[in-house]
Structures are given as C-alpha cells and as structure tokens.
Design a protein around this motif. Structure first.
Motif, mmCIF file in Angstrom:
data_model
loop_
_atom_site.group_PDB
_atom_site.id
_atom_site.type_symbol
_atom_site.label_atom_id
_atom_site.label_comp_id
_atom_site.label_asym_id
_atom_site.label_seq_id
_atom_site.Cartn_x
_atom_site.Cartn_y
_atom_site.Cartn_z
ATOM 1 N N ARG A 39 4.592 -23.494 25.969
ATOM 2 C CA ARG A 39 4.566 -23.277 24.525
ATOM 3 C C ARG A 39 4.790 -24.568 23.749
ATOM 4 O O ARG A 39 4.262 -24.750 22.670
ATOM 5 N N ASP A 64 1.575 -19.447 24.403
ATOM 6 C CA ASP A 64 2.667 -18.534 24.705
ATOM 7 C C ASP A 64 2.172 -17.586 25.795
ATOM 8 O O ASP A 64 1.096 -16.989 25.673
ATOM 9 N N ILE A 115 7.504 -11.998 29.713
ATOM 10 C CA ILE A 115 7.331 -13.370 30.198
ATOM 11 C C ILE A 115 7.581 -13.483 31.701
ATOM 12 O O ILE A 115 6.814 -14.116 32.433
#
Length: 247
Positions: A39, A64, A115
């Motif tokens: 990111r 991201d 994530i």
C-alpha cells in the motif's frame, strides 16, 4: 556468472517494509524480477531505489490487498508480460489489535480476515494459472505461532493465521501433481512494526532482524528446492510436514 534466480519472476506482498522489503531486495539481487506489492508508495519507491542500486529490476504495484479486482488485474498483467510466475511470497498481514473476542470491533475482524486470509486466496485464484506455467512454481506464505498457541486477546490474528494455514494446506493438496510447491513459514518474534505494535514495551534490539530470515526464505523458493507441504519454523530452524506429499 548466472545468478541464482536469473530469469525468475517473483511477486512479494507487503514489500514496502520488514520481511517483505528485505526479501524483495534479496531476490532482485539474485537476479529475479520482483513484482513488489504494498500500500505504501514511499516504501515501494525506496525499495525500487535500493534494488536499482544493486543492479536489479522491480515492478512496483501500489495497491491495497483488499482491492480484489486489482489482484485479478495483476494476474492478467503478469500473463501479458511474462506468461508465467515462478515465485509467490504472501507476506503481507495485519495484527488488528489485541482485545477480548467480545470486544473486537466487527470492522477490525473483517479487515484482519480480508488481508490475512481472503487476499491470499484471491492471490492464489489470480496467480495459480501462472505458477502452473513455471517449471518450478513456488508459493510461500508467512504464518505465525499464534495460529496454534491461540493466546488470550490475540483472537482475530490467531484465527486468521489458522485459516491461512488451512488455505495453504488445501492448495498444496490440490497441486501435488504439478511443479508447484507450497510452504508456510513461522518467523517467530522479529524486529518488525507488527511486533512493536503487539509488544510495545519490548526492546527490539533483542529480536532477530528480518534480514536474518531472508536467506532461509530464498532457499525455500529456489527452483532446485523441491520441499513441499512443510512449515519452516525460524526460531527452531525446523521443517515440519503439514501435508502428506507421498504415499
């Protein structure tokens, strides 16, 4: 003299700092073209400067990991340029804070899972066809001892790493007849920003530096290394089977 990873293409997530940063640098120094995903644009640019100074090459992908459509586009872009992928290192992850399970904010829970787990599944989904085009596809993911210890207040992180390990175990079982190998790594306590967040009173100088782990990671993703279905525990330097790869 041919470098160890000459002609190999490697995707490294979380490449703007810590373990991912030093792994990307080392792979590039050994001849790999590194596709650095993170990111933080500034960290990626610093990485690119270091790689170029070492005579290596990198492609920066500031994204991201929860932008799943971008991960799909990454697979398509790699196919257009190289028609294959040799190495996938799923390093990026977040802690999500420490608190009792009943106090975890649902948004925090969802972000940790997105994530630490879902992004890695989306990467596999996007990049598996490219790994299958390599003569020695290597998929390696960073796990944690938290997946098994399940200490109080570490709920989201522990659960996400346990899910990640199940994901990788399944992927290995599904690719046993291909040139792809899948490995997990437990780095243990290490001098990283995540560790500092979890243990703010700890002296980081007492912990191993991420660069100390890197030679082991490179060994695990080297084309000549056919180890498969194992977890490498860095604190003990032991390999432990997690999938039965032969009858």
């Amino acid at each position: 003299m041919t470098k160890r990873f000459e002609g190999r293409v490697a995707v490294v997530t979380g490449a703007s700092r810590g373990i991912g940063y030093f792994t990307a640098r080392a792979l590039a120094a050994e001849g790999a073209h590194v596709v650095a995903v993170a990111r933080t644009v500034g960290g990626l640019e610093e990485l690119d400067d270091e790689i170029r100074a070492d005579g290596g090459q990198a492609t920066l992908v500031p994204v991201d990991l929860t932008d799943y459509e971008a991960l799909d586009r990454l697979g398509a872009a790699l196919y257009e340029r190289w028609k294959k992928l040799d190495i996938l290192i799923g390093n990026a992850g977040i802690l999500g804070g420490l608190s009792p399970l009943g106090h975890v904010d649902p948004k925090t829970w969802d972000k940790v899972m997105a994530i630490n787990v879902t992004a890695n599944w989306r990467l596999i989904r996007s990049l598996d066809p490219l790994l299958r085009q390599s003569d020695a596809g290597r998929a390696l993911f960073l796990s944690s001892g938290a997946a098994h210890k399940c200490k109080a207040y570490w709920g989201p992180y522990s659960v996400s790493k346990a899910a990640l390990e199940a994901l990788v175990r399944t992927y290995v079982a599904e690719t046993l007849t291909t040139p792809i190998t899948g490995m997990l790594v437990n780095p243990g306590p290490m001098r990283t920003a995540m560790r500092a967040q979890a243990m703010p009173g700890e002296d980081p100088e007492t912990l191993p530096h991420p660069s100390e782990l890197v030679p082991h990671l490179l060994d695990l993703v080297a084309p000549e290394n056919t180890a498969n279905g194992q977890l490498f525990d860095f604190p003990s330097k032991e390999l432990r089977d997690f999938v039965q790869v032969s009858s």
